[in-house]
Design an enzyme around this catalytic site. Structure first.
Site, PDB file in Angstrom:
ATOM      1  CG  ASP A 256       4.162   3.019   1.444  1.00 38.42           C
ATOM      2  OD1 ASP A 256       4.609   2.806   0.291  1.00 38.42           O
ATOM      3  OD2 ASP A 256       4.702   3.802   2.248  1.00 38.42           O
ATOM      4  CG  HIS A 257       2.647  -1.093  -4.499  1.00 38.76           C
ATOM      5  ND1 HIS A 257       3.293  -2.299  -4.331  1.00 38.76           N
ATOM      6  CD2 HIS A 257       1.695  -1.314  -5.446  1.00 38.76           C
ATOM      7  CE1 HIS A 257       2.766  -3.198  -5.135  1.00 38.76           C
ATOM      8  NE2 HIS A 257       1.783  -2.633  -5.827  1.00 38.76           N
ATOM      9  NE  ARG A 258       7.172   4.560   0.410  1.00 37.24           N
ATOM     10  CZ  ARG A 258       7.402   5.554   1.270  1.00 37.24           C
ATOM     11  NH1 ARG A 258       8.466   6.336   1.093  1.00 37.24           N
ATOM     12  NH2 ARG A 258       6.597   5.777   2.284  1.00 37.24           N
TER      13      ARG A 258
END
Length: 443
Positions: free
Chosen positions: A413-415
């Site tokens: 999850d790049h968040r």
């Protein structure tokens, strides 16, 4: 006048995890049967598992209110039983409304349902489904009735229901196969020419399932998987990184450990060692074991690992997890992974086995696939994929050699996780597998 007792309804209980419905797999009782307290009366399949439902009271079955293959909402009535006992928490008098919370209700005593393990104490019956009698195709009662009306032999219909049972939709999807048409007699044919009498086609009117397409209802685990993967794709901005590594030392270590007493009777697979290396890397990079709290706008880092193991089953993909996996030894991981996968494939995984995962491992290598790009499970930050382990040419100590090689991939999850963090986590996991003795310094 003699009292005939009370007619009570047993409603589908709250199954937890936000599940709102379940599909009736099979009934263990029939109308007129006597049921005992805590006797298994039915099996239902939720989006997470097949669960046995025990009866919360004793009595005689008056009516079954749902057929196998039918989807029932939580709170909907399943069965009516005549009993001399007063109504219990999950049973209400016939035609009465839903039970209100009280000291004896599920809400009042802290229980969430009357599933196995929640109801009155006692050993629940086996969850094994009753086998279909030999010489009879598996089918739901409604499908049998419709097939009889249409004159269809169920042996020629492909079933899409639980355990391959034929459903009503399967019967409706069977198409009649007409005999091939013969050319019509030409009007300009000489009157003296007469056609031979037609011979009846023995296959005329035979009904077979369509070979062009087959439809299956979206229910149970497939429905839940679809919802989770759709949520993953829509709400999680995902990226992936990969590394190919020489795992010869790990394979040699596994071969040695299999000969020791500590692993006698256990099936030691590369996945167990990958799990151990992954847990060690998570300890160094705890951010990959986090989740995104949208409501509070926080990133929550867990300091425990419930390690999910993706398991392909006959009913679809399940991801049971090992609770507090960070505290398990390699031997314990080996034993628990074996037990967990067997439980999932046998259909006996409980909702507790399937909830609460924090990080997931998936192994596409068992299918001979070199690498994969799995989707991150909602509520987690990353998933690691193990590819097939093959002998390949590899440069080892500046010389070409045949070595055991595999590919690891991580979707994240790049968040919450930047590319650098994901890459360092994956590189650390790979280095531990290239030199597994370094795991000793991290135990």
């Amino acid at each position: 006048m003699e009292d005939d007792g009370h007619v009570l309804e047993f409603r589908l209980p709250d199954l937890g995890e936000g599940l709102t419905e379940a599909e009736v797999v099979s009934w263990s009782v029939a109308v007129g049967d006597s049921v005992e307290l805590n006797q298994t009366i039915a099996e239902v399949e939720t989006a997470k598992a097949v669960v046995a439902l025990p009866s919360p009271f004793a009595g005689r079955v008056e009516e079954l209110l749902a057929e196998p293959g039918e989807t029932v909402e939580v709170g909907a009535p399943l069965i009516r039983v005549r009993t001399a006992s007063p109504p219990s928490s999950m049973a209400v008098p016939e035609a009465a409304g839903p039970p209100s919370p009280g000291p004896d209700t599920a809400e009042g005593n802290g229980r969430t349902s009357v599933l196995v393990g929640y109801g009155p104490e006692g050993e629940a019956e086996s969850r094994r489904r009753r086998p279909v009698p030999e010489g009879r195709a598996a089918a739901t009662p409604a499908a049998r009735k419709l097939a009889k009306e249409l004159g269809i032999d169920l042996w020629f219909v492909a079933g899409s229901g639980p355990n391959g049972a034929v459903t009503v939709d399967d019967v409706r999807g069977a198409v009649p196969v007409s005999p091939p048409r013969t050319p019509a007699a030409r009007t300009d044919t000489a009157p003296a020419m007469r056609t031979a009498p037609s011979v009846p086609d023995p296959n005329a009117g035979v009904i077979r399932p369509s070979v062009r397409e087959e439809r299956a209802p979206i229910t149970g685990i497939r429905k839940r998987t679809a919802a989770a993967m759709l949520a993953s794709a829509r709400t999680i901005p995902q990226a992936s990184v990969f590394v190919t590594l020489d795992c010869t030392a790990s394979m040699e270590l596994l071969d040695h450990l299999r000969t020791t007493k500590s692993f006698a009777g256990l099936t030691l697979t590369p996945l167990a060692l990958v799990a151990k290396a992954t847990l060690a890397a998570i300890a160094e990079f705890p951010g990959v074991n986090s989740y995104w709290d949208e409501a509070n706008q926080q990133i929550v880092t867990r300091h425990y690992v419930n390690l999910g193991i993706a398991v392909a089953t006959g009913r679809g993909l399940l991801v049971p997890n090992l609770k507090e996996a960070q505290s398990l030894s390699l031997r314990e991981l080996c034993r628990e992974i074996g037990w967990l996968t067997d439980t999932a494939r046998s259909g006996s995984a409980t909702p507790a086995d399937l909830r609460g995962g924090t990080f997931t491992l998936t192994n596409v290598g068992v299918f001979g696939v070199d690498a994969g790009v799995p989707l991150v499970n909602p509520g987690e930050a990353a998933i690691l994929c193990l590819g097939a382990i093959h002998k390949r040419p590899w440069v080892f100590r500046d010389e070409l050699a045949v070595r055991w090689v595999t590919t690891l991939g991580v979707s994240f999850d790049h968040r919450m996780i930047d590319g650098e963090q994901a890459a360092r986590f994956l590189a650390t996991t790979a280095s531990l597998l290239e030199d597994p003795l370094t795991l000793l310094s991290r135990m």
